[in-house]
Design a protein around this motif. Sequence first.
Motif, PDB file in Angstrom:
ATOM      1  N   PRO A  99       0.752  -1.092   0.018  1.00 33.48           N
ATOM      2  CA  PRO A  99      -0.184   0.080  -0.011  1.00 33.48           C
ATOM      3  C   PRO A  99       0.822   1.254  -0.117  1.00 33.48           C
ATOM      4  N   LEU A 100       1.964   1.349   0.581  1.00 33.17           N
ATOM      5  CA  LEU A 100       3.101   2.219   0.933  1.00 33.17           C
ATOM      6  C   LEU A 100       3.423   2.864  -0.677  1.00 33.17           C
ATOM      7  N   VAL A 101       3.832   1.623  -1.335  1.00 35.26           N
ATOM      8  CA  VAL A 101       4.518   1.821  -2.758  1.00 35.26           C
ATOM      9  C   VAL A 101       3.225   2.242  -3.684  1.00 35.26           C
ATOM     10  N   ARG A 102       2.288   1.877  -3.505  1.00 36.50           N
ATOM     11  CA  ARG A 102       0.978   2.038  -4.242  1.00 36.50           C
ATOM     12  C   ARG A 102       0.632   3.860  -4.185  1.00 36.50           C
ATOM     13  N   SER A 103       0.549   4.006  -2.793  1.00 32.73           N
ATOM     14  CA  SER A 103       0.333   5.509  -2.576  1.00 32.73           C
ATOM     15  C   SER A 103       1.325   6.582  -2.988  1.00 32.73           C
ATOM     16  N   MET A 104       2.654   5.970  -2.744  1.00 32.67           N
ATOM     17  CA  MET A 104       3.757   6.958  -3.484  1.00 32.67           C
ATOM     18  C   MET A 104       3.671   6.865  -5.059  1.00 32.67           C
ATOM     19  N   THR A 105       3.322   5.738  -5.659  1.00 29.49           N
ATOM     20  CA  THR A 105       3.118   5.851  -7.177  1.00 29.49           C
ATOM     21  C   THR A 105       2.005   6.830  -7.433  1.00 29.49           C
TER      22      THR A 105
ATOM     23  N   PHE B 100       1.074   9.502  -5.722  1.00 30.11           N
ATOM     24  CA  PHE B 100       1.689  10.562  -5.511  1.00 30.11           C
ATOM     25  C   PHE B 100       2.436  11.272  -6.635  1.00 30.11           C
ATOM     26  N   TRP B 101       3.487  10.561  -7.014  1.00 31.04           N
ATOM     27  CA  TRP B 101       4.365  11.106  -8.105  1.00 31.04           C
ATOM     28  C   TRP B 101       3.718  11.132  -9.297  1.00 31.04           C
ATOM     29  N   ARG B 102       2.696  10.131  -9.535  1.00 27.70           N
ATOM     30  CA  ARG B 102       2.027  10.501 -10.985  1.00 27.70           C
ATOM     31  C   ARG B 102       1.190  12.006 -10.846  1.00 27.70           C
ATOM     32  N   LYS B 103       0.626  12.180  -9.493  1.00 26.05           N
ATOM     33  CA  LYS B 103      -0.204  13.398  -9.469  1.00 26.05           C
ATOM     34  C   LYS B 103       0.758  14.620  -9.697  1.00 26.05           C
ATOM     35  N   VAL B 104       2.142  14.355  -8.912  1.00 22.81           N
ATOM     36  CA  VAL B 104       2.841  15.627  -8.833  1.00 22.81           C
ATOM     37  C   VAL B 104       3.287  15.791 -10.622  1.00 22.81           C
ATOM     38  N   GLU B 105       3.631  14.727 -11.323  1.00 21.02           N
ATOM     39  CA  GLU B 105       3.907  14.913 -12.749  1.00 21.02           C
ATOM     40  C   GLU B 105       2.897  15.415 -13.364  1.00 21.02           C
ATOM     41  N   LYS B 106       1.672  15.035 -13.164  1.00 21.34           N
ATOM     42  CA  LYS B 106       0.547  15.588 -13.854  1.00 21.34           C
ATOM     43  C   LYS B 106       0.268  17.090 -13.739  1.00 21.34           C
ATOM     44  N   GLN B 107       0.602  17.515 -12.247  1.00 20.99           N
ATOM     45  CA  GLN B 107       0.329  18.836 -12.227  1.00 20.99           C
ATOM     46  C   GLN B 107       1.515  19.472 -12.817  1.00 20.99           C
ATOM     47  N   GLU B 108       2.646  19.253 -12.782  1.00 20.99           N
ATOM     48  CA  GLU B 108       3.788  19.848 -13.489  1.00 20.99           C
ATOM     49  C   GLU B 108       3.572  19.964 -14.864  1.00 20.99           C
ATOM     50  N   ALA B 109       3.024  18.890 -15.675  1.00 23.11           N
ATOM     51  CA  ALA B 109       2.949  19.087 -16.817  1.00 23.11           C
ATOM     52  C   ALA B 109       1.597  19.861 -17.191  1.00 23.11           C
TER      53      ALA B 109
END
Length: 298
Positions: A84-90, A92-101
């Motif tokens: 679950p921790l790895v899934r939440s981190m994934t 989160f980083w996808r969300k950050v990349e989407k916001q950056e894009a």
Amino acid sequence: VKEQQRLSKLTPEQREEEERLKTLKAWSLLARREVPRQQRAMENARRKQVLDARRLAESCQKEARAKALRSHRDLMRVGPKIKPLVRSMTVFWRKVEKQEAERRKQAAKEAEERRRREEELREAKRQQKRLNFLLTQTELYSHFMQSKMQGGPKSADPAALPPRPPPGAAAAMEDQDDWEEAETSALVRGVEKHGEGQWKQILSDKEISAALRGRHEEDLKVKWAARQQQQEAADMAAMRKEALQEAQAAIEKQQRTISAFDSAAAQHRQQAPDAEPAPEQRQPRGEPRGEPRGEPRG
């Protein structure tokens, strides 16, 4: 005492030979007794050392196996908690990349919109200048044609006069002498990216400031003003040229119209020789010459 008396009777050669025999006897005795004993002691020590090393290796192997087993048990126990921790981190980083894009896309869209607005503003200014110039040239041309139709002295065609350079054009040309093409293109990219007047942001941009080394905000301001003046001068020259062409075309068209009308009037007079020629009346503007007011055209 007897041994000393016996040795005193011997010659030096005999004494040396006797000492050699005693030494040989001692070494023989040492070789027969002490060497095997020391060899057995060394073998026993080596055998003990090998045994201790084997026991130590077995202990290390047991400890390593126990540690690996504990690590495997810990991994099997922690694995379900890590997923679950790895899934939440994934996520989160996808969300950050989407916001950056999205942020980059929004910045590019804003820059494009700002550039489009500036382009529209420049085009509106250019069209306004063009309209004012055309109106001025039209008024001058109307006065010229009015004086020509009235038969007055022919005045010089104002559209044929050489264009007067706008104020500041000479300073703009002098300012471009010490600017290279790379610096000018970098300045244009900076204005398109950050907007006109943002000289400090343009100099702080690493991609653009690399080509503008040694330049200050005042230099960028003066250079951009000179470039704008040069562009306005080029636009004005193009508008003058276009207005001159239009004026020449209008003059030629008017001359063809007058020639055709004069030919038609001469032919009409030849077909009606008995008709009394009417006195020439001054016709108002907009009505053709040679026709009475209120009658239909022939």
